[in-house]
Design a protein around this motif. Structure first.
Motif, PDB file in Angstrom:
ATOM      1  N   ASP A   9       0.700  -0.822   0.148  1.00  0.00           N
ATOM      2  CA  ASP A   9      -0.154  -0.130   0.220  1.00  0.00           C
ATOM      3  C   ASP A   9       0.742   1.382   0.283  1.00  0.00           C
ATOM      4  O   ASP A   9       0.862   1.726   0.980  1.00  0.00           O
ATOM      5  CB  ASP A   9      -1.034   0.193   1.575  1.00  0.00           C
ATOM      6  CG  ASP A   9      -2.318   0.425   0.736  1.00  0.00           C
ATOM      7  OD1 ASP A   9      -2.417   1.035  -0.334  1.00  0.00           O
ATOM      8  OD2 ASP A   9      -2.997   0.854   1.711  1.00  0.00           O
ATOM      9  N   VAL A  10       1.880   1.057  -0.671  1.00  0.00           N
ATOM     10  CA  VAL A  10       2.591   2.704  -1.156  1.00  0.00           C
ATOM     11  C   VAL A  10       2.217   3.387  -2.223  1.00  0.00           C
ATOM     12  O   VAL A  10       2.648   2.062  -2.976  1.00  0.00           O
ATOM     13  CB  VAL A  10       4.326   2.211  -0.336  1.00  0.00           C
ATOM     14  CG1 VAL A  10       4.332   2.330   1.075  1.00  0.00           C
ATOM     15  CG2 VAL A  10       4.792   1.451  -1.066  1.00  0.00           C
ATOM     16  N   SER A  11       2.666   3.963  -2.712  1.00  0.00           N
ATOM     17  CA  SER A  11       3.146   4.723  -3.825  1.00  0.00           C
ATOM     18  C   SER A  11       3.698   3.843  -4.797  1.00  0.00           C
ATOM     19  O   SER A  11       5.019   3.750  -3.486  1.00  0.00           O
ATOM     20  CB  SER A  11       2.985   5.964  -3.729  1.00  0.00           C
ATOM     21  OG  SER A  11       3.639   7.074  -3.491  1.00  0.00           O
ATOM     22  N   ALA A  12       4.355   4.800  -5.586  1.00  0.00           N
ATOM     23  CA  ALA A  12       5.608   3.783  -7.422  1.00  0.00           C
ATOM     24  C   ALA A  12       6.789   4.817  -6.494  1.00  0.00           C
ATOM     25  O   ALA A  12       7.899   4.469  -5.948  1.00  0.00           O
ATOM     26  CB  ALA A  12       5.255   3.610  -8.170  1.00  0.00           C
ATOM     27  N   SER A  13       6.359   5.893  -6.588  1.00  0.00           N
ATOM     28  CA  SER A  13       7.753   7.268  -6.108  1.00  0.00           C
ATOM     29  C   SER A  13       8.155   6.652  -5.033  1.00  0.00           C
ATOM     30  O   SER A  13       9.449   6.881  -4.318  1.00  0.00           O
ATOM     31  CB  SER A  13       6.984   8.183  -6.320  1.00  0.00           C
ATOM     32  OG  SER A  13       6.082   8.667  -5.669  1.00  0.00           O
TER      33      SER A  13
END
Lengths: 206, 86
Positions: A176-180
């Protein structure tokens, strides 16, 4: 060393799990639990993470009957763990604290001068291949030690991406983390390992 | 112009092929001229390979045995349920 279950044997393993074969479960527990624990440790403390992984295996006995193989077994299991952890955090109203603001480790950032050039460049080249390096027991122990001191968020991202060979999209989804933010987690963790190997090669000490 | 520090910041993205064409080109140009950064990128890549080669995380045997027990228990409950319904 790649000991991952191959696609054709994964299909037969899934069939065996659906039949409730206890030997198949023993095999799957050994193959997949380390990765499941890495996912759970991203969200929870050690004992809660172990508890969640145990609970998930019990859930799997029924859930696997409906598993259609749209994702790989590993990804499916990791998602089950992640969802359980997220539910538990939601219940406890806790959130995972992460720092994505700095892309460079302070120890590395200090090695550049004010113009952005190297002040203390890397002196040695890591000549040996990874397999040869891993044959060095002391280095392997040192790596274990450093991995255990990484922040859980970095370690989980690193383990899923490097050791369990998940694709970036899967890791983002599971954790549940963004790609960046995933890029920052991976880069920070790799820098720490780089600094560790460098110290080890220069001084022979961990 | 890309400086060594800038390159260090995006080094993992370069290794994983996550940079766009323009960024990729400027890293390559910098690497052609800078031996220190070539060493750094090589060493960071070696560190990444080292992690892939390292065990994919070991779980302790006691923990695995506890899972085996829970699974065995749940399998036997399920089996009994199935034979009851037959």
């Amino acid at each position: 060393m790649n000991t991952a279950v191959q696609p054709e044997s994964e299909a037969s393993l899934i069939e065996d799990l659906k039949r409730g074969d206890s030997t198949a479960y023993r095999r799957a527990v050994r193959e997949y639990s380390p990765g499941m624990l890495a996912v759970a440790r991203f969200y929870l403390d050690h004992s809660s993470a172990e508890e969640i992984v145990q609970d998930c295996w019990v859930t799997v006995i029924d859930a696997v009957q409906k598993f259609e193989g749209r994702s790989g077994l590993k990804t499916w299991l990791h998602r089950i763990v992640a969802n359980r952890c997220k539910n538990r955090l939601r219940t406890a109203k806790r959130e995972v604290a992460t720092d994505f603001s700095e892309t460079l480790e302070p120890e590395l950032a200090n090695r550049f001068n004010s113009t952005g050039r190297w002040d203390l460049p890397p002196k040695l080249q890591f000549h040996d291949s990874a397999d040869t390096l891993m044959e060095n027991g002391a280095l392997s122990d040192c790596l274990d030690k450093h991995l255990s001191t990484l922040p859980e968020t970095q370690r989980s991202a690193l383990m899923l991406y490097e050791a369990h060979q998940h694709k970036s999209d899967d890791v983002c989804n599971i954790l549940d983390v963004s790609a960046s933010n995933l890029r920052v987690l991976l880069h920070r963790a790799r820098q720490k390992i780089f600094l560790m190997v460098e110290t080890f090669q220069e001084t022979g000490e961990c | 112009m890309l400086m060594c520090r800038d390159l260090a910041e995006i080094a993992s993205d370069y290794i994983d092929g996550e940079l766009n064409g323009r960024q990729n080109l400027s890293v390559k140009m910098h690497l052609m001229m800078c031996k220190d950064c070539r060493t750094f990128i090589g060493n960071l890549r070696a560190s990444s390979n080292l992690l892939s080669a390292h065990s994919s995380g070991k779980a302790d045997e006691e923990f695995l045995r506890r899972i085996d027990e829970r699974v065995a228990e749940a399998l036997s409950v399920r089996k009994n349920k199935c034979s009851d319904s037959e």
